[in-house]
Motif scaffolding. Structure first.
Motif, PDB file in Angstrom:
ATOM      1  N   THR A 100     100.519 101.946  35.187  1.00  0.00           N
ATOM      2  CA  THR A 100     100.806 100.658  34.547  1.00  0.00           C
ATOM      3  C   THR A 100     100.941 100.862  33.044  1.00  0.00           C
ATOM      4  OG1 THR A 100      98.434 100.200  34.300  1.00  0.00           O
ATOM      5  CG2 THR A 100      99.509  99.321  36.270  1.00  0.00           C
ATOM      6  N   PHE A 101     101.486  99.874  32.372  1.00  0.00           N
ATOM      7  CA  PHE A 101     101.517  99.881  30.910  1.00  0.00           C
ATOM      8  C   PHE A 101     101.696  98.450  30.418  1.00  0.00           C
ATOM      9  CE2 PHE A 101     105.860 100.529  32.381  1.00  0.00           C
ATOM     10  CZ  PHE A 101     106.587  99.601  31.652  1.00  0.00           C
ATOM     11  N   TRP A 211      98.084  83.917  39.096  1.00  0.00           N
ATOM     12  CA  TRP A 211      99.409  84.116  38.506  1.00  0.00           C
ATOM     13  C   TRP A 211      99.796  85.588  38.548  1.00  0.00           C
ATOM     14  CZ3 TRP A 211      99.499  80.953  33.250  1.00  0.00           C
ATOM     15  CH2 TRP A 211      99.456  79.585  33.548  1.00  0.00           C
ATOM     16  N   ALA A 212     101.097  85.836  38.386  1.00  0.00           N
ATOM     17  CA  ALA A 212     101.620  87.200  38.339  1.00  0.00           C
ATOM     18  C   ALA A 212     101.483  87.779  36.933  1.00  0.00           C
ATOM     19  CB  ALA A 212     103.084  87.220  38.764  1.00  0.00           C
ATOM     20  N   ALA A 213     101.048  89.038  36.859  1.00  0.00           N
ATOM     21  CA  ALA A 213     100.866  89.722  35.576  1.00  0.00           C
ATOM     22  C   ALA A 213     102.097  90.503  35.141  1.00  0.00           C
ATOM     23  CB  ALA A 213      99.672  90.668  35.655  1.00  0.00           C
ATOM     24  N   ARG A 214     103.154  90.534  35.950  1.00  0.00           N
ATOM     25  CA  ARG A 214     104.302  91.383  35.637  1.00  0.00           C
ATOM     26  C   ARG A 214     104.997  90.975  34.350  1.00  0.00           C
ATOM     27  NH1 ARG A 214     109.047  90.940  39.875  1.00  0.00           N
ATOM     28  NH2 ARG A 214     109.965  92.158  38.200  1.00  0.00           N
ATOM     29  N   THR A 215     104.817  89.740  33.900  1.00  0.00           N
ATOM     30  CA  THR A 215     105.375  89.307  32.617  1.00  0.00           C
ATOM     31  C   THR A 215     104.805  90.135  31.471  1.00  0.00           C
ATOM     32  OG1 THR A 215     105.514  87.057  33.476  1.00  0.00           O
ATOM     33  CG2 THR A 215     105.711  87.322  31.093  1.00  0.00           C
ATOM     34  N   TRP A 221     104.865 101.791  40.448  1.00  0.00           N
ATOM     35  CA  TRP A 221     104.358 102.452  41.653  1.00  0.00           C
ATOM     36  C   TRP A 221     105.451 103.100  42.500  1.00  0.00           C
ATOM     37  CZ3 TRP A 221     106.017 100.541  46.355  1.00  0.00           C
ATOM     38  CH2 TRP A 221     106.614  99.277  46.328  1.00  0.00           C
ATOM     39  N   SER A 222     106.653 102.543  42.470  1.00  0.00           N
ATOM     40  CA  SER A 222     107.728 103.082  43.315  1.00  0.00           C
ATOM     41  C   SER A 222     108.647 104.038  42.567  1.00  0.00           C
ATOM     42  CB  SER A 222     108.563 101.933  43.905  1.00  0.00           C
ATOM     43  OG  SER A 222     109.220 101.212  42.868  1.00  0.00           O
ATOM     44  N   THR A 223     108.400 104.277  41.282  1.00  0.00           N
ATOM     45  CA  THR A 223     109.254 105.167  40.483  1.00  0.00           C
ATOM     46  C   THR A 223     108.408 106.171  39.700  1.00  0.00           C
ATOM     47  OG1 THR A 223     109.308 103.545  38.665  1.00  0.00           O
ATOM     48  CG2 THR A 223     111.100 103.446  40.269  1.00  0.00           C
ATOM     49  N   PRO A 261     113.386 102.737  35.325  1.00  0.00           N
ATOM     50  CA  PRO A 261     113.135 101.600  36.235  1.00  0.00           C
ATOM     51  C   PRO A 261     111.667 101.522  36.622  1.00  0.00           C
ATOM     52  CG  PRO A 261     114.075 103.441  37.456  1.00  0.00           C
ATOM     53  CD  PRO A 261     114.084 103.845  36.006  1.00  0.00           C
ATOM     54  N   ILE A 262     111.161 100.312  36.813  1.00  0.00           N
ATOM     55  CA  ILE A 262     109.786 100.155  37.283  1.00  0.00           C
ATOM     56  C   ILE A 262     109.732  99.845  38.782  1.00  0.00           C
ATOM     57  CG2 ILE A 262     108.818  99.482  35.053  1.00  0.00           C
ATOM     58  CD1 ILE A 262     108.924  96.574  36.012  1.00  0.00           C
ATOM     59  N   LYS A 263     110.884  99.633  39.384  1.00  0.00           N
ATOM     60  CA  LYS A 263     110.913  99.412  40.834  1.00  0.00           C
ATOM     61  C   LYS A 263     112.204  99.989  41.389  1.00  0.00           C
ATOM     62  CE  LYS A 263     109.216  95.644  42.626  1.00  0.00           C
ATOM     63  NZ  LYS A 263     109.027  94.254  43.087  1.00  0.00           N
TER      64      LYS A 263
END
Length: 290
Positions: A100-101, A211-215, A221-223, A261-263
C-alpha cells in the motif's frame, strides 16, 4: 491516528514494501499521525526506521496463539488489530498491508476516522454476487445462517482488507465481533481463504459507517511484480547513496505513483498457458561455476 503493519517471514520484497508504505505516510507525518507500529518476526529489517516507528517483535509462540484454536493463519491480522488497540485505545487505528501507499490527504482520512467513520480499502460487492470459485463456495456455506450473532443475508458485502481503519469509539467491540465471526466460520469449516477479510467486513459494517479508503491509499495487490521492481530500485539507490530517512523522503517526493497500475486482472487461462510454455520450453545450456 496510529498506523499498524503486520510483516513476517524472510521475503525481502514484503519488507521493502513495508518501508515504502511507511515512507509515504511519513511525508505527511504532521497531519494527524500519532505513531507507527510494526509487528514483525524480523525486527532487524527495521533498524533504518528506528527513530520513526515502534517495532513489536512477534515470536513464533505468539503467532501460533494468534492463529487460534482452529490454526487459521490470517486470524493473526485481527489479533494484531486487537493488540494495537489495547496499546492505544483512545486513538483511531489504521492497519495497512505492506503493498500500500498513501497518495491522498492523511489529514482528511484522520479527521474522518475521528468523526467515527471506519475504512476498508474498497467494496468488492455482496458475497452472494461475487463470482470466483472461492467466493461462490463461501456464500453457499454461510447463506441464511448466523455467525457471531450476525445474520448472513444476500446484501452482506465483501470488502478488501488491505486497509482497515477503526475509529477509537467501539474499537474493541468491533474487533471482538470480527474475532467471533472468524472463529465461528472456522469452526463450521467454511472455505478459509477469505475468512478474516469477510469477518472484518461484516464486523465493521455492523459497528460503524464503513467507507472505501482507495481515495487516499493505493493497494497494488494484483500488480506486485510491477511495483516490486520500482520499489527495489528505489531502495537499491538508497543503499548505494547511503541515504538517510530524510533523504529518502525527499527522493520519494519525485516518485511518480501514476506510472504503474494498481489493479490488473490476468485471466487464469493466461497463467496456465504461461506455465505450460515454461514447462515445454525450459531454459537451455544453464551453467554454474564448477
Amino acid at each position: 491516528m496510529q498506523l499498524l503493519y503486520l510483516v513476517f517471514g524472510n521475503n525481502l520484497q514484503n519488507h521493502f514494501q513495508a518501508h515504502f508504505s511507511i515512507l509515504s505516510f511519513l511525508r505527511q507525518k504532521n497531519s494527524g499521525l500519532a505513531g507507527i507500529t510494526v509487528v514483525t518476526d524480523a525486527p532487524d529489517f527495521y533498524l533504518h526506521l528506528a527513530q520513526h516507528i515502534i517495532v513489536h517483535t512477534l515470536d513464533a509462540h505468539t503467532l501460533l496463539e494468534w492463529q487460534g484454536e482452529y490454526r487459521f493463519f490470517w486470524r493473526a491480522k485481527i489479533k494484531a488489530l486487537e493488540y494495537a488497540v489495547r496499546q492505544h485505545p483512545e486513538v483511531p487505528l489504521l492497519y495497512l498491508d505492506t503493498d500500500t501507499f498513501l497518495h491522498g490527504s492523511l489529514a482528511k482520512i484522520s479527521q474522518e476516522l475521528a468523526d467515527g467513520i471506519a475504512f476498508m480499502h474498497e467494496a468488492e460487492g455482496s458475497l452472494a454476487n461475487l463470482t470466483s470459485k472461492t467466493e461462490r463456495r463461501m456464500w453457499q456455506q454461510v447463506k441464511d445462517r448466523s455467525f457471531g450473532g450476525v445474520a448472513m443475508h444476500e446484501q452482506r458485502p465483501m470488502w478488501n482488507a488491505g486497509v482497515v481503519g477503526i475509529p477509537a469509539s467501539k474499537n474493541l467491540e468491533a474487533i471482538e465481533l470480527a474475532l467471533r465471526i472468524c472463529d465461528e466460520l472456522c469452526e463450521q469449516q467454511v472455505t478459509p481463504r477469505l475468512i478474516e477479510q469477510f469477518a472484518l467486513s461484516v464486523a465493521l459494517a455492523e459497528t460503524y459507517t464503513l467507507w472505501a479508503a482507495r481515495t487516499y491509499i493505493g493497494h497494488y495487490w494484483s500488480t506486485k511484480d510491477d511495483w516490486n521492481a520500482s520499489i527495489s530500485a528505489f531502495f537499491l539507490e538508497s543503499h548505494l547513496k547511503t541515504r538517510t530517512v530524510e533523504a529518502e523522503l525527499a527522493a520519494l517526493s519525485t516518485f511518480d505513483y501514476q506510472k504503474l497500475p494498481i489493479k490488473k486482472k490476468v485471466r487464469n487461462t493466461q497463467r496456465r498457458l504461461e506455465n505450460l510454455v515454461q514447462r515445454l520450453f525450459p531454459p537451455q545450456q544453464v551453467n554454474f561455476i564448477e
